[in-house]
Design a protein around this motif. Structure first.
Motif, mmCIF file in Angstrom:
data_model
loop_
_atom_site.group_PDB
_atom_site.id
_atom_site.type_symbol
_atom_site.label_atom_id
_atom_site.label_comp_id
_atom_site.label_asym_id
_atom_site.label_seq_id
_atom_site.Cartn_x
_atom_site.Cartn_y
_atom_site.Cartn_z
ATOM 1 N N ARG A 65 4.550 3.086 -13.973
ATOM 2 C CA ARG A 65 4.935 3.264 -12.568
ATOM 3 C C ARG A 65 5.189 1.913 -11.902
ATOM 4 O O ARG A 65 6.128 1.759 -11.117
ATOM 5 C CB ARG A 65 3.843 4.022 -11.812
ATOM 6 C CG ARG A 65 3.786 5.506 -12.123
ATOM 7 C CD ARG A 65 2.757 6.213 -11.248
ATOM 8 N NE ARG A 65 2.681 7.634 -11.550
ATOM 9 C CZ ARG A 65 1.893 8.498 -10.923
ATOM 10 N NH1 ARG A 65 1.106 8.076 -9.937
ATOM 11 N NH2 ARG A 65 1.877 9.774 -11.259
ATOM 12 N N LEU A 66 4.352 0.940 -12.210
ATOM 13 C CA LEU A 66 4.538 -0.389 -11.636
ATOM 14 C C LEU A 66 5.843 -1.014 -12.111
ATOM 15 O O LEU A 66 6.560 -1.656 -11.335
ATOM 16 C CB LEU A 66 3.369 -1.296 -12.015
ATOM 17 C CG LEU A 66 1.995 -0.937 -11.450
ATOM 18 C CD1 LEU A 66 0.947 -1.908 -11.978
ATOM 19 C CD2 LEU A 66 2.001 -0.923 -9.933
ATOM 20 N N ARG A 106 5.025 -1.034 -1.617
ATOM 21 C CA ARG A 106 6.131 -0.256 -2.186
ATOM 22 C C ARG A 106 5.729 1.198 -2.396
ATOM 23 O O ARG A 106 4.609 1.495 -2.797
ATOM 24 C CB ARG A 106 6.561 -0.829 -3.539
ATOM 25 C CG ARG A 106 7.249 -2.156 -3.485
ATOM 26 C CD ARG A 106 7.795 -2.540 -4.848
ATOM 27 N NE ARG A 106 6.851 -2.289 -5.935
ATOM 28 C CZ ARG A 106 7.017 -2.731 -7.172
ATOM 29 N NH1 ARG A 106 8.093 -3.418 -7.490
ATOM 30 N NH2 ARG A 106 6.112 -2.474 -8.097
ATOM 31 N N LEU A 107 6.686 2.090 -2.167
ATOM 32 C CA LEU A 107 6.480 3.510 -2.436
ATOM 33 C C LEU A 107 7.300 3.891 -3.660
ATOM 34 O O LEU A 107 8.505 3.634 -3.702
ATOM 35 C CB LEU A 107 6.915 4.355 -1.237
ATOM 36 C CG LEU A 107 6.096 4.176 0.046
ATOM 37 C CD1 LEU A 107 6.732 4.953 1.185
ATOM 38 C CD2 LEU A 107 4.659 4.628 -0.170
ATOM 39 N N PRO A 108 6.692 4.496 -4.671
ATOM 40 C CA PRO A 108 7.441 4.850 -5.881
ATOM 41 C C PRO A 108 8.449 5.958 -5.616
ATOM 42 O O PRO A 108 8.236 6.817 -4.759
ATOM 43 C CB PRO A 108 6.348 5.314 -6.848
ATOM 44 C CG PRO A 108 5.243 5.789 -5.962
ATOM 45 C CD PRO A 108 5.278 4.890 -4.757
ATOM 46 N N GLY A 148 1.588 7.854 -2.403
ATOM 47 C CA GLY A 148 1.092 6.670 -1.726
ATOM 48 C C GLY A 148 1.737 5.418 -2.284
ATOM 49 O O GLY A 148 2.562 5.455 -3.190
ATOM 50 N N SER A 149 1.332 4.300 -1.737
ATOM 51 C CA SER A 149 1.896 3.011 -2.102
ATOM 52 C C SER A 149 1.299 2.499 -3.407
ATOM 53 O O SER A 149 0.370 3.084 -3.975
ATOM 54 C CB SER A 149 1.608 2.011 -0.983
ATOM 55 O OG SER A 149 0.196 1.833 -0.864
ATOM 56 N N THR A 150 1.835 1.367 -3.854
ATOM 57 C CA THR A 150 1.283 0.699 -5.033
ATOM 58 C C THR A 150 -0.175 0.328 -4.804
ATOM 59 O O THR A 150 -1.003 0.413 -5.721
ATOM 60 C CB THR A 150 2.107 -0.560 -5.350
ATOM 61 O OG1 THR A 150 3.449 -0.166 -5.656
ATOM 62 C CG2 THR A 150 1.526 -1.327 -6.525
#
Length: 225
Positions: free
Chosen positions: A128-129, A183-185, A197-199
């Motif tokens: 994901r990152l 960041r939002l995925p 949610g965000s990172t």
């Protein structure tokens, strides 16, 4: 010949950025990591150099950045001095393959199954990152089956894969800036955003996930005391 020479030049440039004039800053480490000629090389080199710089910053009394705090929490939960009690690695220490494959509590997962599940989510979070997409595991990936022959060699291999996934995750986190934490995925079709949610939320969630299952492992371990 030219390609080889270019790679050697890039590696030399990395050394200059990491140990040369102006080295030791977060910016210089990022430049060094992304100068390396391969993604795998960036991960291996980046992790080692990030921790070297991190230690240097702590010795110099500099305030920790948020990325550093998250790395510290991930490390503590895995094999450090966790606030909640024994770390994941401390909880697994001394467990045999037979114990790991056993089901001492009716209806509960085995130690081995939980370790495979933890490995899956270390991999999912790293992906994901790297892609900034809300990737999710399939049902089979979420709870992989224990090997058909649960030998000591197979158990050691499972634990080694867990360690490698943890190290690769730390390398991926070390490649972020604090600004990346907001960041939002990107959502993926067909995958429910069960933990949106965000990172920043994602990484804290992973720490919580590791600690939750470490508690389960500690209870299962007591059955063999």
């Amino acid at each position: 010949m030219f390609t080889k020479a270019l790679q050697l030049f890039k590696v030399a440039r990395v050394e200059q950025l990491v140990i040369g004039p102006g080295a030791g800053s977060e910016e210089s480490v990022h430049k060094a990591i992304f100068t390396l000629p391969s993604r795998a090389g960036r991960q291996r080199y980046g992790m080692a150099q990030f921790w070297a710089v991190w230690c240097k910053q702590q010795q110099a009394g500099k305030l920790m950045k948020e990325i550093n705090r998250l790395l510290d929490q991930l490390r503590r939960a895995y094999d450090g001095d966790a606030w909640s009690g024994p770390s994941l690695q401390a909880t697994l220490a001394g467990i045999t393959a037979a114990q790991a494959a056993a089901h001492p509590l009716v209806g509960a997962h085995s130690i081995w199954e939980i370790v495979l599940h933890l490995h899956t989510w270390l991999e999912i979070v790293r992906r994901r990152l790297e892609t900034n997409t809300l990737l999710g595991p399939t049902d089979d990936e979420n709870w992989p089956p224990v090997p058909a022959e649960p030998t000591e060699a197979a158990w050691q291999q499972t634990q080694q894969q867990l360690r490698q996934a943890h190290e690769q995750l730390l390398a991926a986190v070390a490649g972020l800036y604090d600004a990346d934490l907001d960041r939002l995925p990107e959502p993926q079709p067909g995958y429910p955003a069960s933990t949106p949610g965000s990172t920043y939320v994602l990484l804290h969630g992973l720490v919580q996930h590791n600690q939750y299952h470490t508690g389960q492992l500690a209870l299962l371990r007591k059955a063999f005391a």
